[in-house]
Design a protein around this motif. Structure first.
Motif, PDB file in Angstrom:
ATOM      1  N   UNK A 109       0.828  -1.204   0.000  1.00  9.40           N
ATOM      2  CA  UNK A 109       0.000   0.000   0.000  1.00  9.40           C
ATOM      3  C   UNK A 109       0.865   1.259   0.000  1.00  9.40           C
ATOM      4  N   UNK A 110       1.929   1.243   0.779  1.00  6.10           N
ATOM      5  CA  UNK A 110       2.831   2.395   0.853  1.00  6.10           C
ATOM      6  C   UNK A 110       3.448   2.690  -0.504  1.00  6.10           C
ATOM      7  N   UNK A 111       3.930   1.641  -1.191  1.00 12.74           N
ATOM      8  CA  UNK A 111       4.562   1.836  -2.492  1.00 12.74           C
ATOM      9  C   UNK A 111       3.537   2.222  -3.550  1.00 12.74           C
ATOM     10  N   UNK A 112       2.303   1.737  -3.433  1.00 14.65           N
ATOM     11  CA  UNK A 112       1.274   2.035  -4.428  1.00 14.65           C
ATOM     12  C   UNK A 112       0.812   3.491  -4.369  1.00 14.65           C
ATOM     13  N   UNK A 113       0.778   4.058  -3.167  1.00 14.27           N
ATOM     14  CA  UNK A 113       0.282   5.427  -3.025  1.00 14.27           C
ATOM     15  C   UNK A 113       1.343   6.487  -3.299  1.00 14.27           C
ATOM     16  N   UNK A 114       2.605   6.109  -3.273  1.00 13.39           N
ATOM     17  CA  UNK A 114       3.667   7.097  -3.503  1.00 13.39           C
ATOM     18  C   UNK A 114       3.640   7.694  -4.912  1.00 13.39           C
ATOM     19  N   UNK A 115       3.604   6.886  -5.989  1.00 18.18           N
ATOM     20  CA  UNK A 115       3.584   7.487  -7.330  1.00 18.18           C
ATOM     21  C   UNK A 115       2.392   8.409  -7.545  1.00 18.18           C
ATOM     22  N   UNK A 116       1.236   8.037  -6.988  1.00 20.75           N
ATOM     23  CA  UNK A 116       0.037   8.855  -7.161  1.00 20.75           C
ATOM     24  C   UNK A 116       0.154  10.190  -6.431  1.00 20.75           C
TER      25      UNK A 116
END
Length: 261
Positions: free
Chosen positions: A99-106
């Motif tokens: 979840x942490x890695x998924x929300x960073x680019x956005x």
């Protein structure tokens, strides 16, 4: 999951300009003010292309350090509501790390961060005109933007852990960031007109203090390349980014595994 979060972020960004007329008007005015603010800052930065290296370094270091600090302070003081709060994605059943890695680019797709991207591009252009290599100027811009973004994400996560009731919305932070983006660099730049090509000693000391810190290391890379002292600030900038990422991963784990009281 990353693609889904990116699409969701774009929908939220566009949705900010939809709804009732009063809300849309308020958001549109805020957006226009921020665009004007960023434009003024970029014009001031580009005008430094013909300034002495030390003057350009002093002006940009003070302004960029204030901007970086502003991303952290605005997220806390402004009471911003993070639309990409990791807890909102708990329904996907992903691990905290995923979840942490998924929300960073956005997180890059936000008005404040995009504003900093434009400012960073102007800075890179200015330093290339001073003789810095394109690779270093671009690396400085990328590291600077990521540092600002992660400071904001960390601050929002801390607020999410400590304060459950947040009243203000994201645009409050945008206004505070806009003030920091505009007021500090522009005032310093106008003051530079009286320097006659020399940086006041007090300001030089302030710059020397800020340059090797996490607030200024990334932004100082092009200027330090010109003076041959490039390695130390690069190390600080990279270590800062790694430390921020580690802290962000830990905070997301806390957010997703801590029960609200």
């Amino acid at each position: 999951m990353v693609a889904h979060v990116l699409r969701l972020r774009l929908d939220l960004l566009i949705g900010a300009l939809r709804g009732d007329r009063r809300r849309v008007t308020r958001h549109a005015i805020a957006l226009v003010l921020l665009v004007v603010a960023v434009g003024v800052v970029c014009a001031g930065i580009l005008s430094l292309r013909t300034a002495p290296d030390d003057v350009a370094f002093a002006v940009t270091m003070i302004g960029c350090s204030a901007l970086t600090l502003g991303f952290f302070v605005a997220a806390i003081v402004g009471g911003a509501d993070d639309q990409l709060d990791p807890r909102r994605f708990a329904v996907f059943g992903a691990t905290p790390r995923a979840t942490a890695w998924a929300t960073l680019p956005a997180s890059v797709i936000s008005v404040p961060v995009l504003g900093v991207v434009v400012v960073a591009a102007a800075l890179a252009t200015m330093w290339i005109a001073h003789g810095a290599t394109t690779a270093v100027a671009v690396a400085s811009a990328v590291l600077g933007v990521l540092t600002c973004m992660l400071f904001a994400k960390i601050a929002l996560a801390i607020v999410g852990l400590v304060l459950r009731d947040r009243r203000s919305r994201e645009l409050t932070g945008v206004f505070l960031i806009a003030m920091l983006v505009v007021v500090v660099p522009v005032v310093v730049f106008l003051a530079s007109l009286e320097w006659r090509g020399e940086v006041p000693s007090a300001l030089t000391q302030a710059v020397d203090v800020l340059a090797p810190t996490p607030l200024g290391a990334a932004w100082s890379l092009p200027a330090r390349e010109l003076t041959g002292s490039f390695a130390a600030p690069l190390l600080v900038a990279v270590v800062t980014l790694l430390a921020q990422t580690a802290l962000w991963l830990w905070l997301v784990d806390r957010l997703l595994t801590t029960t609200e009281r």
